[in-house]
Enzyme design. Structure first.
Site, PDB file in Angstrom:
ATOM      1  N   SER A 188       0.836  -1.196   0.000  1.00 52.50           N
ATOM      2  CA  SER A 188       0.000   0.000   0.000  1.00 52.50           C
ATOM      3  C   SER A 188       0.868   1.243   0.000  1.00 52.50           C
ATOM      4  O   SER A 188       2.000   1.226   0.481  1.00 52.50           O
ATOM      5  CB  SER A 188      -0.919   0.009   1.214  1.00 52.50           C
ATOM      6  OG  SER A 188      -0.187   0.459   2.327  1.00 52.50           O
ATOM      7  N   LYS A 189       0.287   2.312  -0.530  1.00 54.06           N
ATOM      8  CA  LYS A 189       1.087   3.515  -0.761  1.00 54.06           C
ATOM      9  C   LYS A 189       1.514   4.179   0.544  1.00 54.06           C
ATOM     10  O   LYS A 189       2.418   4.988   0.545  1.00 54.06           O
ATOM     11  CB  LYS A 189       0.312   4.489  -1.646  1.00 54.06           C
ATOM     12  CG  LYS A 189      -0.909   5.090  -0.997  1.00 54.06           C
ATOM     13  CD  LYS A 189      -1.590   6.067  -1.928  1.00 54.06           C
ATOM     14  CE  LYS A 189      -2.780   6.704  -1.228  1.00 54.06           C
ATOM     15  NZ  LYS A 189      -3.589   7.532  -2.074  1.00 54.06           N
ATOM     16  N   ARG A 190       0.865   3.831   1.626  1.00 58.78           N
ATOM     17  CA  ARG A 190       1.277   4.395   2.913  1.00 58.78           C
ATOM     18  C   ARG A 190       2.651   3.917   3.329  1.00 58.78           C
ATOM     19  O   ARG A 190       3.326   4.531   4.121  1.00 58.78           O
ATOM     20  CB  ARG A 190       0.294   3.989   3.996  1.00 58.78           C
ATOM     21  CG  ARG A 190      -0.867   4.901   4.049  1.00 58.78           C
ATOM     22  CD  ARG A 190      -1.416   4.918   5.453  1.00 58.78           C
ATOM     23  NE  ARG A 190      -2.491   5.881   5.502  1.00 58.78           N
ATOM     24  CZ  ARG A 190      -3.190   6.141   6.570  1.00 58.78           C
ATOM     25  NH1 ARG A 190      -2.924   5.501   7.694  1.00 58.78           N
ATOM     26  NH2 ARG A 190      -4.144   7.033   6.553  1.00 58.78           N
TER      27      ARG A 190
END
Ligand code: GLU
Length: 488
Positions: free
Chosen positions: A252-254
């Site tokens: 995930s981009k987090r």
């Protein structure tokens, strides 16, 4: 029968590397057998879909050289290929299901459904629609509609028995019908949900094989019921494992860059990224890890696809990319370097920034080093500030990182607004608030204008630099949790 596969991305954000992974496997499956590969844009979520996101997805798939035979830009015999342009078709099929008793109008309000779910949760029961509107008579439905009550269309689910389907990679799967929710098929705004649209389109577009992420396995029983209700054969299905972070969490981009644009901008070769993505779910008969597109196609078969949760490992990707870069001849190397960034298109946004600051061309490299290349590594000392404490610096970076994660469109004005709002919340002047950001982004207290730099670098590189800055400051888990609470 000719094989037909599809990529079906939803244009709701950055072009995700998971989209490329699925597209690559669908493309390879079709093309290795002389079949066709279709691109369909699943934009039924009106609030989250955007044309800009669609354009970036198409550009990213083009960059990766995954050409489609039919799609929204080139048309084809089964178009339109954008779901928002097919709503009449979905409505017609939803009506057919209602007429045949396989679906029903549901007038339950959002409040009633929330209360129902809360009760189910409290009782430890499975959460799902309880069937209140299931047996409304035709006259009751007409009366409610005449009175202006809004409704959705839900599918019926048999109360007993089980739903069986086959996954080409996992074998037969049987799910008790009691576990299948009476899914909404048509929303109150007349738009279909994914579940109706995907079934109708896969059928009308003649899709024979669906390779998609394993997160859709739980939806497949609903799709199987719908295919049966319509009397259509279900395409063959293969659910591929999702790409994962090293700690097994979903990519995930987090936590990591996930946008295909990121990989392009930091200088991965598309063929190297495709080679690496192929390795995520496939292995060559001789276990070779570096291969060309032609070799991949030649060797591809579903038997060689594995189900192990593939870990996206940047070091390995770098190695694969290095192998491809070193495999180029000198001419190709120079061409590819030019394609990457030393070209008019990439330099155009920088020109207004650097031209006025340049007396000799030799001045340029030092100005743009952090824009075209990596920013220098940082340490805690780099963030020492005459007015801000370490904790305030951490909070500035943390707030900005969080706000960037949530930003729908990466534009300078939006970046400025989010910084202004957060500076105000912290009671800081904008100037002080921006100081740690300058360091995090450029590695220097003075650099080219910050928002131009962030806009040029794009969301993923910016996020990576903010995260690395927080790491350099030694942000502890405790502090992270506290900050998360504080800025909620
Ligand atoms: N639009 C879905 C997605 O974004 C496609 C799922 C499918 O392949 O059926 O992942």
């Amino acid at each position: 029968m000719s094989i037909r596969t599809r990529a079906a991305p939803s244009p709701t954000g950055d072009p995700h590397v998971g989209t490329a992974y699925m597209a690559l496997f669908n493309w390879a499956f079709a093309k290795s057998q002389g079949g066709e590969f279709v691109l369909r844009i699943e934009d039924t979520d009106q609030a989250r879909s955007s044309e800009a996101s669609e354009a970036r997805i198409l550009a990213a798939l083009n960059w990766l050289d995954l050409p489609w035979d039919e799609g929204p830009d080139i048309g084809g015999p089964h178009g339109p290929y954008r779901q928002s342009e097919r709503t009449d078709t979905y409505r017609q099929y939803a009506q057919q299901l209602v007429d045949q008793g396989h679906a029903f109008h549901c007038f339950c309000t959002a409040e009633r459904l929330d209360a129902m779910r809360a009760e189910q949760r409290a009782a430890g029961a499975p959460v799902g629609y309880d069937g209140r509107c299931l047996n409304l008579s035709g006259a009751e439905v007409s009366a409610k509609q005449a009175a202006g009550e809004t409704s959705v269309v839900r599918m019926r689910v048999p109360s007993e028995g089980e739903c069986r389907f086959r996954d080409e990679l996992r074998g037969d799967i049987a799910i008790p019908c009691s576990q299948i929710d009476m899914q909404v098929l048509l929303k109150a705004d007349g738009f279909p949900t994914y579940h109706l649209a995907v079934v109708v389109d896969d059928h009308l577009m003649g899709i024979t094989h669906i390779l998609r992420g394993e997160e859709w396995i739980n939806s497949t029983p609903k799709h199987k019921l719908l295919f049966d209700y319509f009397g259509w054969p279900m395409p063959a299905l293969a659910h591929l494992p999702l790409l994962r972070n090293p700690d097994q969490s979903k990519l995930s981009k987090r936590r990591n860059p996930t946008s295909i644009d990121y990989f392009r901008d930091v200088g991965y070769l598309p063929e190297a990224l495709a080679n690496y993505l192929a390795l995520m779910g496939f292995s060559m008969p001789d276990e070779r890890e570096i291969f060309s597109r032609a070799e991949f196609l030649q060797a591809f078969s579903l038997d060689r696809v594995s189900l192990g949760g593939p870990i996206f490992d940047f070091e390995k990707l770098n190695w694969v990319n290095g192998q491809h870069i070193r495999g180029l001849n000198a001419d190709a190397f120079m061409d590819r370097l030019q394609d990457w960034a030393i070209n008019r298109q990439r330099l155009a946004p920088l020109t207004p920034l650097i031209q006025t600051r340049t007396e000799r061309f030799a001045d340029i490299a030092a100005q743009v080093d952090y824009l075209l290349g990596d920013r220098r590594p940082l340490s805690e000392q780099d963030f020492t500030h005459k007015k801000l404490s370490r904790d305030q610096v951490v909070e500035v970076l943390f707030r900005t990182a969080r706000a960037c994660d949530a930003l729908a469109e990466w534009r300078q004005d939006a970046l400025l607004d989010l910084c202004k709002a957060n500076a105000e919340r912290m009671g800081l002047s904008l100037r002080d608030f921006l100081a740690p950001l300058f360091i995090a982004i450029s590695g220097r207290p003075v650099a080219l204008p910050l928002f131009d730099s962030m806009a040029f670098l794009g969301a993923d590189i910016t996020r990576v630099r903010l995260r690395e800055a927080l790491d350099a400051l030694g942000l502890s888990n405790k502090q992270r949790k506290r900050l998360e609470k504080q800025i909620e």
